[in-house]
Enzyme design. Structure first.
Site, PDB file in Angstrom:
ATOM      1  N   CYS A  46       0.822  -1.220   0.000  1.00 26.32           N
ATOM      2  CA  CYS A  46       0.000   0.000   0.000  1.00 26.32           C
ATOM      3  C   CYS A  46       0.854   1.266   0.000  1.00 26.32           C
ATOM      4  O   CYS A  46       2.035   1.255   0.323  1.00 26.32           O
ATOM      5  CB  CYS A  46      -0.948   0.001   1.200  1.00 26.32           C
ATOM      6  SG  CYS A  46      -0.122   0.279   2.762  1.00 26.32           S
ATOM      7  N   CYS A  48       0.757   3.872   2.016  1.00 24.79           N
ATOM      8  CA  CYS A  48       1.279   4.367   3.296  1.00 24.79           C
ATOM      9  C   CYS A  48       2.518   3.587   3.727  1.00 24.79           C
ATOM     10  O   CYS A  48       3.345   4.111   4.455  1.00 24.79           O
ATOM     11  CB  CYS A  48       0.206   4.402   4.381  1.00 24.79           C
ATOM     12  SG  CYS A  48      -0.491   2.845   4.860  1.00 24.79           S
TER      13      CYS A  48
END
Length: 142
Positions: A46, A48
């Site tokens: 992902c 993040c």
């Protein structure tokens, strides 16, 4: 699961920082069974993880004077057996990725879940990890 070719750079980013990749449950158990402290990084594909967690972990390791004795990583969505085993040690915390945990003698003493990572910058993550290293990984003096 993503094609392995896609995640190689994400794996290598942490390995280059001195973190050992664990791909099986036995690898995770062996690392956590060692005495002292173990940082467990649950890596992820992902955004993040890419923009915040991995850079924050690298900054922390580059700047911390106190560090965990062992540093391992599992890759969520890729190495499921290892990830499930690591998360099994995170008692009281729901599974999230990315996340960073610190174990002391096999017991969870610190957890940085995804929601914290999502709301922080890489520099804030590094600062928090350095604080956690100082608190949980410092060697006792006689």
């Amino acid at each position: 699961m993503y094609p392995e070719i896609m995640v190689i750079p994400m794996r290598e980013e942490l390995v280059r920082a001195g973190i050992v990749e664990t791909k099986t449950a036995d690898d995770v158990d062996a690392a956590i069974a060692q005495s002292g402290t173990t940082m467990v990084v649950v890596n992820s594909i992902c955004g993040c993880a890419a923009g915040k967690m991995r850079p924050g972990v690298r900054l922390a390791l580059a700047n911390a004077t106190t560090q965990p004795d062992q540093k391992i990583t599992v890759f969520a969505g890729q190495d499921r057996e290892a990830t499930d085993r690591a998360r099994g040690y995170f008692e009281g915390h729901p599974p999230t990725s990315p996340s960073v945990a610190i174990m002391r003698d096999g017991k969870l003493v610190y957890m940085m879940p995804r929601f914290v990572i999502e709301q922080a910058t890489a520099q804030q993550i590094a600062g928090e990890l350095i604080r956690a290293f100082d608190e949980h990984c410092a060697k006792a003096t006689a």
